[in-house]
Write a protein that holds these residues in place. Structure first.
Motif, mmCIF file in Angstrom:
data_model
loop_
_atom_site.group_PDB
_atom_site.id
_atom_site.type_symbol
_atom_site.label_atom_id
_atom_site.label_comp_id
_atom_site.label_asym_id
_atom_site.label_seq_id
_atom_site.Cartn_x
_atom_site.Cartn_y
_atom_site.Cartn_z
ATOM 1 N N MET A 135 38.462 -41.794 -8.551
ATOM 2 C CA MET A 135 39.805 -42.044 -9.067
ATOM 3 C C MET A 135 40.464 -40.730 -9.458
ATOM 4 S SD MET A 135 40.913 -44.110 -12.527
ATOM 5 C CE MET A 135 40.504 -45.761 -12.004
ATOM 6 N N GLN A 136 41.670 -40.534 -8.957
ATOM 7 C CA GLN A 136 42.449 -39.347 -9.318
ATOM 8 C C GLN A 136 43.745 -39.813 -9.984
ATOM 9 O OE1 GLN A 136 42.357 -35.878 -8.813
ATOM 10 N NE2 GLN A 136 40.191 -35.971 -8.275
ATOM 11 N N ILE A 137 44.114 -39.144 -11.043
ATOM 12 C CA ILE A 137 45.313 -39.530 -11.793
ATOM 13 C C ILE A 137 46.373 -38.450 -11.628
ATOM 14 C CG2 ILE A 137 46.241 -40.155 -14.055
ATOM 15 C CD1 ILE A 137 43.313 -40.479 -14.967
ATOM 16 N N THR A 138 47.604 -38.889 -11.438
ATOM 17 C CA THR A 138 48.726 -37.966 -11.566
ATOM 18 C C THR A 138 49.731 -38.602 -12.511
ATOM 19 O OG1 THR A 138 49.785 -38.887 -9.588
ATOM 20 C CG2 THR A 138 48.490 -36.884 -9.307
ATOM 21 N N VAL A 139 50.440 -37.767 -13.253
ATOM 22 C CA VAL A 139 51.467 -38.270 -14.169
ATOM 23 C C VAL A 139 52.787 -37.571 -13.874
ATOM 24 C CG1 VAL A 139 49.883 -38.893 -16.027
ATOM 25 C CG2 VAL A 139 50.830 -36.593 -15.961
ATOM 26 N N ASP A 140 53.857 -38.321 -14.052
ATOM 27 C CA ASP A 140 55.200 -37.774 -13.867
ATOM 28 C C ASP A 140 55.814 -37.568 -15.247
ATOM 29 O OD1 ASP A 140 57.791 -37.176 -13.347
ATOM 30 O OD2 ASP A 140 58.185 -38.931 -12.097
ATOM 31 N N THR A 141 55.694 -36.349 -15.739
ATOM 32 C CA THR A 141 56.179 -36.084 -17.098
ATOM 33 C C THR A 141 57.696 -36.224 -17.190
ATOM 34 O OG1 THR A 141 56.163 -33.718 -16.590
ATOM 35 C CG2 THR A 141 54.262 -34.589 -17.770
ATOM 36 N N GLY A 142 58.372 -36.076 -16.063
ATOM 37 C CA GLY A 142 59.831 -36.232 -16.060
ATOM 38 C C GLY A 142 60.261 -37.666 -16.290
ATOM 39 N N SER A 143 59.420 -38.623 -15.894
ATOM 40 C CA SER A 143 59.735 -40.039 -16.089
ATOM 41 C C SER A 143 59.220 -40.578 -17.418
ATOM 42 C CB SER A 143 59.101 -40.888 -14.983
ATOM 43 O OG SER A 143 59.559 -40.498 -13.723
ATOM 44 N N CYS A 144 58.193 -39.950 -17.960
ATOM 45 C CA CYS A 144 57.537 -40.425 -19.177
ATOM 46 C C CYS A 144 58.551 -40.579 -20.311
ATOM 47 C CB CYS A 144 56.460 -39.412 -19.587
ATOM 48 S SG CYS A 144 55.660 -39.768 -21.162
ATOM 49 N N VAL A 145 58.466 -41.721 -21.009
ATOM 50 C CA VAL A 145 59.370 -41.970 -22.135
ATOM 51 C C VAL A 145 58.649 -41.856 -23.476
ATOM 52 C CG1 VAL A 145 60.975 -43.366 -20.784
ATOM 53 C CG2 VAL A 145 59.060 -44.488 -21.951
ATOM 54 N N ALA A 146 57.462 -41.242 -23.450
ATOM 55 C CA ALA A 146 56.729 -40.902 -24.669
ATOM 56 C C ALA A 146 56.369 -42.117 -25.520
ATOM 57 C CB ALA A 146 57.518 -39.870 -25.495
ATOM 58 N N SER A 147 56.048 -43.225 -24.876
ATOM 59 C CA SER A 147 55.694 -44.431 -25.635
ATOM 60 C C SER A 147 54.303 -44.331 -26.260
ATOM 61 C CB SER A 147 55.738 -45.654 -24.720
ATOM 62 O OG SER A 147 54.678 -45.604 -23.787
ATOM 63 N N GLY A 148 53.441 -43.514 -25.676
ATOM 64 C CA GLY A 148 52.111 -43.307 -26.232
ATOM 65 C C GLY A 148 51.091 -44.381 -25.895
ATOM 66 N N GLN A 149 51.486 -45.356 -25.100
ATOM 67 C CA GLN A 149 50.584 -46.456 -24.768
ATOM 68 C C GLN A 149 49.326 -45.971 -24.061
ATOM 69 O OE1 GLN A 149 53.515 -49.153 -23.731
ATOM 70 N NE2 GLN A 149 52.120 -50.808 -23.247
ATOM 71 N N CYS A 150 49.486 -45.031 -23.150
ATOM 72 C CA CYS A 150 48.344 -44.525 -22.391
ATOM 73 C C CYS A 150 47.347 -43.831 -23.313
ATOM 74 C CB CYS A 150 48.822 -43.575 -21.296
ATOM 75 S SG CYS A 150 49.800 -42.184 -21.887
ATOM 76 N N ALA B 291 56.353 -46.345 -15.549
ATOM 77 C CA ALA B 291 55.634 -46.228 -14.275
ATOM 78 C C ALA B 291 55.375 -44.756 -13.936
ATOM 79 C CB ALA B 291 56.394 -46.923 -13.146
ATOM 80 N N ALA B 292 54.958 -44.012 -14.961
ATOM 81 C CA ALA B 292 54.779 -42.571 -14.805
ATOM 82 C C ALA B 292 53.344 -42.181 -14.455
ATOM 83 C CB ALA B 292 55.194 -41.866 -16.099
ATOM 84 N N ILE B 293 52.455 -43.182 -14.397
ATOM 85 C CA ILE B 293 51.044 -42.905 -14.107
ATOM 86 C C ILE B 293 50.724 -43.437 -12.726
ATOM 87 C CG2 ILE B 293 48.661 -43.386 -14.821
ATOM 88 C CD1 ILE B 293 49.807 -43.853 -17.676
ATOM 89 N N ARG B 294 50.161 -42.575 -11.897
ATOM 90 C CA ARG B 294 49.761 -42.981 -10.548
ATOM 91 C C ARG B 294 48.276 -42.748 -10.370
ATOM 92 N NH1 ARG B 294 54.834 -43.146 -7.802
ATOM 93 N NH2 ARG B 294 55.818 -44.609 -9.212
ATOM 94 N N LEU B 295 47.614 -43.713 -9.760
ATOM 95 C CA LEU B 295 46.184 -43.594 -9.481
ATOM 96 C C LEU B 295 45.966 -43.575 -7.988
ATOM 97 C CD1 LEU B 295 44.782 -46.199 -12.028
ATOM 98 C CD2 LEU B 295 45.312 -43.774 -12.385
ATOM 99 N N SER B 296 44.967 -42.816 -7.569
ATOM 100 C CA SER B 296 44.585 -42.829 -6.155
ATOM 101 C C SER B 296 43.069 -42.768 -6.082
ATOM 102 C CB SER B 296 45.214 -41.647 -5.413
ATOM 103 O OG SER B 296 44.782 -40.440 -5.979
ATOM 104 N N GLY B 297 42.541 -43.204 -4.971
ATOM 105 C CA GLY B 297 41.096 -43.220 -4.809
ATOM 106 C C GLY B 297 40.472 -44.430 -5.487
#
Ligand code: SF4
Length: 65
Positions: free
Chosen positions: A1-16, A58-64
């Motif tokens: 599993m590989q994670i990428t995050v889009d900090t430009g879209s992140c709304v800083a909710s802190g849920q993750c 929807a700022a977190i993307r998973l692959s693999g």
């Protein structure tokens, strides 16, 4: 599993961070997501999947597997 995050879209909710604190953190200044581990610790994989599903921006993307 590989994670990428889009900090430009992140709304800083802190849920993750609440779900997977070994994988995600928040920037001290603006609260946007900081990716601590592009490959999550084994024990946090399910939590990371939950974070992807529940991220309001929807700022977190998973692959693999
Ligand atoms: S859950 Fe999504 S919007 Fe909230 S801090 Fe994490 S990446 Fe940003």
């Amino acid at each position: 599993m590989q994670i990428t995050v889009d900090t430009g879209s992140c709304v800083a909710s802190g849920q993750c961070v609440l779900l997977a604190p070994g994988t995600f953190d928040q920037d001290e200044d603006d609260g946007t997501v900081v990716l601590l581990a592009p490959e999550p610790p084994e024990g946090e994989r399910e939590a990371v999947r939950q974070a992807e599903l529940t991220c309001p921006a929807a700022a977190i993307r998973l692959s693999g597997a």
